[in-house]
Design a protein around this motif. Sequence first.
Motif, PDB file in Angstrom:
ATOM      1  N   LEU A 151      44.089  22.841  34.928  1.00 46.20           N
ATOM      2  CA  LEU A 151      45.200  21.956  35.289  1.00 46.20           C
ATOM      3  C   LEU A 151      45.781  22.312  36.653  1.00 46.20           C
ATOM      4  O   LEU A 151      46.149  21.428  37.434  1.00 46.20           O
ATOM      5  N   VAL A 152      45.882  23.620  36.924  1.00 40.38           N
ATOM      6  CA  VAL A 152      46.465  24.099  38.189  1.00 40.38           C
ATOM      7  C   VAL A 152      45.549  25.204  38.717  1.00 40.38           C
ATOM      8  O   VAL A 152      45.743  26.387  38.418  1.00 40.38           O
ATOM      9  N   PRO A 153      44.537  24.852  39.503  1.00 46.14           N
ATOM     10  CA  PRO A 153      43.536  25.836  39.948  1.00 46.14           C
ATOM     11  C   PRO A 153      44.104  27.036  40.705  1.00 46.14           C
ATOM     12  O   PRO A 153      43.505  28.114  40.688  1.00 46.14           O
ATOM     13  N   ASP A 154      45.241  26.860  41.383  1.00 49.74           N
ATOM     14  CA  ASP A 154      45.812  27.971  42.145  1.00 49.74           C
ATOM     15  C   ASP A 154      46.971  28.649  41.415  1.00 49.74           C
ATOM     16  O   ASP A 154      47.806  29.316  42.036  1.00 49.74           O
ATOM     17  N   PHE A 155      47.030  28.513  40.106  1.00 48.10           N
ATOM     18  CA  PHE A 155      48.095  29.118  39.287  1.00 48.10           C
ATOM     19  C   PHE A 155      47.925  30.637  39.343  1.00 48.10           C
ATOM     20  O   PHE A 155      47.108  31.224  38.661  1.00 48.10           O
ATOM     21  N   GLU A 156      48.733  31.278  40.178  1.00 45.60           N
ATOM     22  CA  GLU A 156      48.550  32.697  40.481  1.00 45.60           C
ATOM     23  C   GLU A 156      48.680  33.581  39.246  1.00 45.60           C
ATOM     24  O   GLU A 156      47.874  34.499  39.039  1.00 45.60           O
ATOM     25  N   LEU A 157      49.688  33.327  38.428  1.00 44.89           N
ATOM     26  CA  LEU A 157      49.902  34.170  37.250  1.00 44.89           C
ATOM     27  C   LEU A 157      48.734  34.055  36.276  1.00 44.89           C
ATOM     28  O   LEU A 157      48.292  35.069  35.706  1.00 44.89           O
ATOM     29  N   ALA A 158      48.225  32.850  36.099  1.00 46.40           N
ATOM     30  CA  ALA A 158      47.083  32.671  35.198  1.00 46.40           C
ATOM     31  C   ALA A 158      45.853  33.406  35.726  1.00 46.40           C
ATOM     32  O   ALA A 158      45.087  33.989  34.954  1.00 46.40           O
ATOM     33  N   LYS A 159      45.651  33.387  37.038  1.00 49.98           N
ATOM     34  CA  LYS A 159      44.523  34.119  37.631  1.00 49.98           C
ATOM     35  C   LYS A 159      44.644  35.609  37.363  1.00 49.98           C
ATOM     36  O   LYS A 159      43.659  36.281  37.020  1.00 49.98           O
ATOM     37  N   GLU A 160      45.864  36.152  37.515  1.00 51.70           N
ATOM     38  CA  GLU A 160      46.076  37.569  37.249  1.00 51.70           C
ATOM     39  C   GLU A 160      45.854  37.887  35.774  1.00 51.70           C
ATOM     40  O   GLU A 160      45.310  38.940  35.419  1.00 51.70           O
ATOM     41  N   ASN A 161      46.261  36.954  34.914  1.00 55.51           N
ATOM     42  CA  ASN A 161      46.085  37.181  33.487  1.00 55.51           C
ATOM     43  C   ASN A 161      44.618  37.150  33.074  1.00 55.51           C
ATOM     44  O   ASN A 161      44.210  37.861  32.153  1.00 55.51           O
ATOM     45  N   VAL A 162      43.822  36.341  33.765  1.00 53.41           N
ATOM     46  CA  VAL A 162      42.376  36.329  33.507  1.00 53.41           C
ATOM     47  C   VAL A 162      41.809  37.719  33.769  1.00 53.41           C
ATOM     48  O   VAL A 162      41.015  38.248  32.985  1.00 53.41           O
ATOM     49  N   LYS A 163      42.214  38.322  34.874  1.00 50.78           N
ATOM     50  CA  LYS A 163      41.724  39.666  35.218  1.00 50.78           C
ATOM     51  C   LYS A 163      42.112  40.675  34.149  1.00 50.78           C
ATOM     52  O   LYS A 163      41.321  41.546  33.772  1.00 50.78           O
ATOM     53  N   GLU A 164      43.361  40.544  33.640  1.00 46.63           N
ATOM     54  CA  GLU A 164      43.815  41.477  32.604  1.00 46.63           C
ATOM     55  C   GLU A 164      43.068  41.245  31.291  1.00 46.63           C
ATOM     56  O   GLU A 164      42.693  42.205  30.610  1.00 46.63           O
ATOM     57  N   ALA A 165      42.827  39.980  30.967  1.00 39.84           N
ATOM     58  CA  ALA A 165      42.142  39.664  29.709  1.00 39.84           C
ATOM     59  C   ALA A 165      40.711  40.168  29.724  1.00 39.84           C
ATOM     60  O   ALA A 165      40.171  40.583  28.694  1.00 39.84           O
ATOM     61  N   GLN A 166      40.089  40.151  30.879  1.00 38.39           N
ATOM     62  CA  GLN A 166      38.706  40.600  30.990  1.00 38.39           C
ATOM     63  C   GLN A 166      38.564  42.095  30.724  1.00 38.39           C
ATOM     64  O   GLN A 166      37.466  42.575  30.444  1.00 38.39           O
ATOM     65  N   LYS A 167      39.674  42.824  30.783  1.00 38.55           N
ATOM     66  CA  LYS A 167      39.642  44.264  30.517  1.00 38.55           C
ATOM     67  C   LYS A 167      39.692  44.594  29.028  1.00 38.55           C
ATOM     68  O   LYS A 167      39.493  45.748  28.647  1.00 38.55           O
ATOM     69  N   LEU A 168      39.965  43.591  28.208  1.00 40.64           N
ATOM     70  CA  LEU A 168      40.112  43.838  26.761  1.00 40.64           C
ATOM     71  C   LEU A 168      38.754  44.254  26.168  1.00 40.64           C
ATOM     72  O   LEU A 168      37.700  43.782  26.569  1.00 40.64           O
TER      73      LEU A 168
END
Length: 234
Positions: free
Chosen positions: A217-234
Amino acid sequence: MQRIILILAFFGLSATTLIAQDQNVDTEANKKANDADRKVYQMAMRYNDLAVARMKLHELMERNPTNLSYLETLVSLYFEAGQYTSAAVSALDLLERNDQSLVGIEVAAYSLEQLGAFDRALPQFERHYLLTGNLFSLYKTAYMQYSLNRQEEALNSITMIVKNPKSSDEKVGFPKADNTNQEVSIKAAALNLKGMVFMYQKNKTEALQAFNQALELVPDFELAKENVKEAQKL
């Protein structure tokens, strides 16, 4: 976060609004005192002298206990001045006298949130949404539920937001790393919050799916991008 949409535009109150006839004024002396206090209040607001304005509101409240417009105005002044304890206490006092006051509900919700009393802020956000249908209040409800570890309730609130057609158009703001503010749709914000719920539950697959839906929905959504990086560490 989104600038609070207080229903009260009390700072722009015209004299005619604050000068509504008081039900218990029955003497000429009281009428004159009220008129004088209202004039001083208006002047104090014009000069941004909030201490004097609040003092005059207290005097008007004492003299006119049935006129809740003075208390509502005082609640607004405390909140806008960042005096969240005073705002919360006065808003709760207002709700004891009028439990349908949107001013009281909204100020109580945001003030209690600012004070870290999420458990007390949550029911106020819930009530505000039920009375107004305001999607931002529902988003705040979901966020409070997430913060209080009421994850299933948060997911239910998020689902309500995502299903609402207005969620694609209404906006909410998030701070960025460069200290600017980024506005995204409430739907994208809700999907990002959904990802946070699943990340808290250690559900990597569902978390990444929700974050990626937000980014669709919002390709440049900065917080969501950061959260993707955090989720990938799970």
